[in-house]
Enzyme design. Structure first.
Site, mmCIF file in Angstrom:
data_model
loop_
_atom_site.group_PDB
_atom_site.id
_atom_site.type_symbol
_atom_site.label_atom_id
_atom_site.label_comp_id
_atom_site.label_asym_id
_atom_site.label_seq_id
_atom_site.Cartn_x
_atom_site.Cartn_y
_atom_site.Cartn_z
ATOM 1 C CD1 TRP A 208 8.182 6.069 0.672
ATOM 2 C CD2 TRP A 208 9.265 4.384 0.697
ATOM 3 N NE1 TRP A 208 7.068 5.422 -0.500
ATOM 4 C CE2 TRP A 208 8.107 4.215 -0.327
ATOM 5 C CE3 TRP A 208 10.259 3.063 0.789
ATOM 6 C CZ2 TRP A 208 7.673 2.739 -0.897
ATOM 7 C CZ3 TRP A 208 9.789 1.892 -0.061
ATOM 8 C CH2 TRP A 208 8.376 1.913 -0.854
ATOM 9 C CG ASP B 195 4.465 6.404 -2.170
ATOM 10 O OD1 ASP B 195 5.253 5.581 -2.121
ATOM 11 O OD2 ASP B 195 3.502 6.688 -2.912
ATOM 12 C CE1 TYR C 51 4.313 -0.654 1.445
ATOM 13 C CE2 TYR C 51 5.605 -2.281 2.086
ATOM 14 C CZ TYR C 51 4.603 -1.676 1.248
ATOM 15 O OH TYR C 51 3.978 -2.672 0.434
#
Length: 302
Positions: free
Chosen positions: A227, A247, A231
Site C-alpha cells: 500500500w 485501501d 501510494y
C-alpha cells in the site's frame, strides 16, 4: 525572496475543485495551505527555501502561479513544482474516454470529468506522508505530519504567504528520537528506516530516480508494504497506473457501487482500468468520501 509569475495551462476538462480539494484536505500546517481554488506550499530547493502559490483561473483553463526562491538560481527548479503537483502532463480526454467505458466508473467519470492524479513537490516528503498514513485517517496523518514539521522541519527566515517551515529533511528525521514520535512502534521503525535509507543514499526518491529500484528498496524496509509503495509510486513518481486494492476507500466505494470490495476482487476489476488505474483510484476515493453509508473509518490516503 525572489519571485516570478507563471501561467500553467491545464488541458480541458479539468476537475479543479476535486484536485484543489484533495490538496487542501491533506495540507500540512506550516508547509501547506489551500482551499477550493488556491494552493500554497513551501519548497526545498537546491540552494535554499522557496514557495509556490497556485490559483485556478476558471475562465481561462490555466493556473496562475507564483514561485518564490531565496536564491534566484532556484527559480527554474521552483517552476517545475506546479507541473508535478497538478499533473499537467495528463491527457484527460483520453483518460476519461478509457475509464468512461467501464460500467463501474462511468457515472464517476461523468460526475468529475478531467480528474487528475496529484503529484508532489518532494519525493521524500511524500514517502514519509505515506508511512504516516498507514491505517489511519487523513486527518490523523496530517496532524502527525504537522507535529513532525514543527519539531524537525526547517523554519523559514520569515513567513511566506503565512507558511513557516520546510518539511523535515531525511537527515533531520533520521536523527529523531523514537520516543518523540507519536505513533506505534512499527510505524516508527518504518519512518526512521526510510529516513536513514534516503539520508544515506540507499534509496533515491528524486525526480530522476529509477522507479522500480526505489520501489523494491522501499518494500524491503521493515514496516513498508505494498500500500505504501503503491501510494509513493502514484504521487511521488507520477505513476498513472498505480492501484491500492487493500485501501479502505476503495473497499467502501466499490461496495457503494454494488461490487465486492475485497482486495482480490478489487484488483481483478482494476485490470479493466489499465493504464489509468491511478485516475480510477481518485474517482473511487471521491465516491467513498461523499456522504452516505459505508464511510471510510480505517486506512485512507495520506
Amino acid at each position: 525572496m525572489h519571485t516570478e509569475p507563471v501561467r500553467v495551462p491545464m488541458r480541458a476538462p479539468f476537475a479543479a475543485d476535486a484536485l484543489f480539494g484533495f490538496l487542501a484536505t491533506r495540507a500540512v500546517a506550516g508547509v501547506e495551505a489551500g482551499d477550493g481554488s488556491v494552493y500554497r506550499r513551501t519548497l526545498r530547493l537546491p540552494h535554499g527555501p522557496g514557495a509556490l502559490e497556485a490559483r485556478w483561473r476558471r475562465d481561462g483553463h490555466a493556473l496562475d502561479c507564483r514561485v518564490y526562491a531565496a536564491d534566484p538560481r532556484d527559480l527554474a527548479d521552483a517552476l517545475g513544482a506546479p507541473h508535478r503537483i497538478f499533473d499537467t502532463a495528463a491527457d484527460p480526454a483520453r483518460i476519461d474516454a478509457r475509464l468512461g467505458r467501464d460500467p463501474v466508473l462511468a457515472p464517476l467519470v461523468e460526475r468529475a470529468p478531467g480528474t487528475r492524479s496529484p503529484g508532489q513537490a518532494d519525493g521524500f516528503e511524500m514517502a514519509v506522508r505515506a508511512v504516516l498514513g498507514q491505517q489511519v485517517s487523513v486527518a490523523s496523518a496530517r496532524t502527525v505530519a504537522a507535529g513532525l514539521t514543527a519539531r524537525y522541519g526547517t523554519p523559514l527566515g520569515a513567513p511566506v504567504m503565512g507558511l513557516t517551515h520546510l518539511f523535515p529533511s531525511p537527515d533531520a528525521l533520521a536523527a529523531a528520537d523514537p520516543a518523540d514520535l507519536p505513533m506505534p512502534a512499527g510505524r516508527k521503525r518504518a519512518l526512521l528506516g526510510l529516513a536513514r535509507a534516503v539520508a544515506d543514499g540507499e534509496i533515491d526518491l528524486g525526480p530522476d530516480a529509477d522507479v522500480e529500484e526505489a520501489a523494491a528498496r522501499m518494500l524491503a524496509l521493515p514496516g513498508i508494504g505494498p500500500w505504501t509503495v503503491g501510494y509513493v509510486r502514484m504521487r511521488a513518481f507520477g505513476d498513472g497506473d498505480a492501484f491500492l486494492p487493500t485501501d479502505i476507500g476503495v473497499r467502501n466505494a466499490l461496495r457503494r457501487l454494488g461490487r465486492s470490495g475485497d482486495p482480490k476482487s478489487a484488483e481483478e476489476l482494476a485490470r479493466n482500468w489499465t493504464p489509468f488505474r491511478s485516475y480510477a483510484l481518485h474517482h473511487l476515493w471521491a465516491a467513498a468520501a461523499r456522504p452516505g453509508p459505508a464511510a471510510a473509518t480505517e486506512e485512507e490516503s495520506p
